[in-house]
Design a protein around this motif. Structure first.
Motif, short mmCIF file in Angstrom:
data_model
loop_
_atom_site.label_atom_id
_atom_site.label_comp_id
_atom_site.label_asym_id
_atom_site.label_seq_id
_atom_site.Cartn_x
_atom_site.Cartn_y
_atom_site.Cartn_z
N LEU A 107 0.87 -1.18 0.00
CA LEU A 107 0.00 0.00 0.00
C LEU A 107 0.90 1.22 0.00
O LEU A 107 1.25 1.79 1.03
N THR A 108 1.32 1.64 -1.20
CA THR A 108 2.32 2.69 -1.30
C THR A 108 2.28 3.38 -2.65
O THR A 108 3.31 3.53 -3.32
N GLY A 109 1.09 3.79 -3.08
CA GLY A 109 0.96 4.55 -4.31
C GLY A 109 1.33 3.75 -5.55
O GLY A 109 1.89 4.30 -6.49
N MET A 110 1.01 2.46 -5.57
CA MET A 110 1.37 1.61 -6.71
C MET A 110 0.25 1.59 -7.74
O MET A 110 -0.91 1.27 -7.42
N SER A 111 0.59 1.91 -8.98
CA SER A 111 -0.39 1.93 -10.06
C SER A 111 -0.73 0.52 -10.52
O SER A 111 0.13 -0.37 -10.56
N ILE A 112 -1.99 0.33 -10.86
CA ILE A 112 -2.46 -0.95 -11.38
C ILE A 112 -2.15 -0.99 -12.88
O ILE A 112 -2.67 -0.19 -13.65
N THR A 113 -1.30 -1.93 -13.29
CA THR A 113 -0.95 -2.07 -14.70
C THR A 113 -0.99 -3.54 -15.10
O THR A 113 -0.85 -4.43 -14.25
N ASP A 114 -1.16 -3.78 -16.40
CA ASP A 114 -1.17 -5.16 -16.91
C ASP A 114 0.14 -5.86 -16.62
O ASP A 114 0.17 -7.04 -16.27
N LYS A 115 1.25 -5.13 -16.79
CA LYS A 115 2.56 -5.74 -16.58
C LYS A 115 2.74 -6.20 -15.14
O LYS A 115 3.23 -7.31 -14.89
N ARG A 116 2.32 -5.38 -14.18
CA ARG A 116 2.46 -5.76 -12.78
C ARG A 116 1.52 -6.91 -12.42
O ARG A 116 1.84 -7.74 -11.57
N GLU A 117 0.38 -6.97 -13.09
CA GLU A 117 -0.56 -8.05 -12.82
C GLU A 117 -0.07 -9.40 -13.33
O GLU A 117 -0.70 -10.42 -13.04
N GLU A 118 1.01 -9.43 -14.06
CA GLU A 118 1.62 -10.70 -14.44
C GLU A 118 2.29 -11.35 -13.23
O GLU A 118 2.52 -12.56 -13.21
N SER A 119 2.59 -10.53 -12.21
CA SER A 119 3.32 -11.02 -11.03
C SER A 119 2.49 -11.02 -9.76
O SER A 119 2.67 -11.90 -8.90
N ILE A 120 1.60 -10.03 -9.61
CA ILE A 120 0.81 -9.91 -8.38
C ILE A 120 -0.63 -9.57 -8.71
O ILE A 120 -0.96 -9.23 -9.85
N ASP A 121 -1.49 -9.66 -7.72
CA ASP A 121 -2.89 -9.25 -7.85
C ASP A 121 -3.05 -7.85 -7.28
O ASP A 121 -2.25 -7.39 -6.46
N PHE A 122 -4.11 -7.18 -7.71
CA PHE A 122 -4.47 -5.87 -7.17
C PHE A 122 -5.93 -5.87 -6.73
O PHE A 122 -6.77 -6.58 -7.29
N THR A 123 -6.20 -5.04 -5.74
CA THR A 123 -7.59 -4.79 -5.37
C THR A 123 -8.19 -3.81 -6.38
O THR A 123 -7.51 -3.35 -7.30
N GLU A 124 -9.44 -3.50 -6.19
CA GLU A 124 -10.05 -2.40 -6.93
C GLU A 124 -9.32 -1.11 -6.56
O GLU A 124 -8.75 -1.00 -5.46
N PRO A 125 -9.30 -0.11 -7.42
CA PRO A 125 -8.55 1.12 -7.11
C PRO A 125 -9.11 1.90 -5.93
O PRO A 125 -10.33 1.96 -5.75
N TYR A 126 -8.21 2.46 -5.14
CA TYR A 126 -8.62 3.36 -4.06
C TYR A 126 -8.38 4.81 -4.45
O TYR A 126 -8.74 5.72 -3.72
N TYR A 127 -7.73 5.02 -5.61
CA TYR A 127 -7.62 6.35 -6.21
C TYR A 127 -7.88 6.18 -7.69
O TYR A 127 -7.33 5.27 -8.32
N PRO A 128 -8.77 7.01 -8.27
CA PRO A 128 -9.20 6.81 -9.67
C PRO A 128 -8.08 6.93 -10.68
O PRO A 128 -7.05 7.57 -10.43
N ALA A 129 -8.30 6.32 -11.83
CA ALA A 129 -7.36 6.44 -12.94
C ALA A 129 -7.50 7.83 -13.56
O ALA A 129 -8.59 8.24 -13.95
#
Length: 263
Positions: A107-129
């Motif tokens: 929980l440190t300002g990490m953007s949800i991206t397709d590339k990162r989702e190859e390695s980890i899961d993300f919750t729904e956004p807590y700050y909008p795109a």
């Protein structure tokens, strides 16, 4: 998010450790000791943050973690009925760290991206795109886009510039990007919208934005190990905060009235 040159490094268990990080670990100690005592030694959810990205997360002069994400994480844990502790960690080692089970949550300002989702899961956004923006001095013109651009290293923005073969000045994650502009080190910095809004409010007569950039991500989310059962629990808590309006209130409290909020 933003995300490093290193100053003095020491090799320990195969990792490069910054002296500032070591100092930060000591600063976190009072917080962690208190929480563990309160939890009575029971299983806890370990939330990792860098503590270098104000107003999302930072260390107070008393050595405590603060910021929007600290308040958000505490509220989410309360709603999800989870016992949580906060731990410091290097930005560039966040994803390897959660995979290796050094902690459970990013929980440190990490953007949800397709590339990162190859390695980890993300919750729904807590700050909008929201499209990224270039932060610069108020007297600058659009020509600043042809000047010296600063970008925090090891971020989606630096990756984009690298892929495009564009020149930029890499900024350490511990460097305040806005200060790099104010000091004249660079002409502009490519940053996320929330950070820019808060910095402009703080330096209203000095900073502004020019030319909204590319939509780099799908908002800021909580990073988790793939398949983690915590995903549903945090998603439910985030949804409840969106529904009752407290998430928007929290965003505005820390980032200001111009911040992006959820409809």
């Amino acid at each position: 998010m933003v995300g490093s040159f290193r100053t003095v490094n020491y090799l320990k268990t195969g990792k490069m450790i910054n002296m500032k990080r070591i100092l930060k670990a000591f600063l976190f100690a009072p917080v962690l000791t208190f929480v563990f005592a309160a939890c009575g030694g029971t299983d806890t959810i370990r939330i990792a943050t860098i503590g270098d990205y104000e107003p999302f997360n930072f260390i107070t002069t008393e050595g405590e973690i603060s910021g929007m994400e600290r308040e958000l994480g505490d509220e989410l844990c309360l709603r999800a009925q989870l016992e949580c502790v906060w731990v410091p960690h290097d930005w560039e080692l966040m994803i390897p760290g959660v995979i290796a089970e050094e902690f459970d949550v990013i929980l440190t300002g990490m953007s949800i991206t397709d590339k990162r989702e190859e390695s980890i899961d993300f919750t729904e956004p807590y700050y909008p795109a929201v499209p990224a923006v270039y932060l610069t001095l108020v007297e600058a013109s659009e020509e600043v886009m042809n000047g010296t651009i600063g970008i925090t290293a090891n971020t989606i923005y630096s990756e984009y510039y690298d892929e495009q073969g564009l020149p930029y000045v890499p900024l350490d994650v511990t460097v305040d990007a806005a200060q790099a502009v104010l000091s004249g080190e660079v002409d502009a910095v490519l940053v996320d919208h929330g950070y820019a809004v808060e910095r402009i409010a703080k330096h209203a007569d000095e900073l502004t934005t020019v030319d909204k950039g590319v939509m780099f991500d799908r908002g800021l989310g909580i990073g988790l190990r793939q398949g983690s059962e915590l995903k549903d629990k945090f998603n439910e808590a985030i949804a409840s905060m969106k529904e009752d309006g407290t998430l928007n209130e929290l965003i505005i409290k820390w980032l200001g009235e111009e911040a992006a909020t959820f409809e």
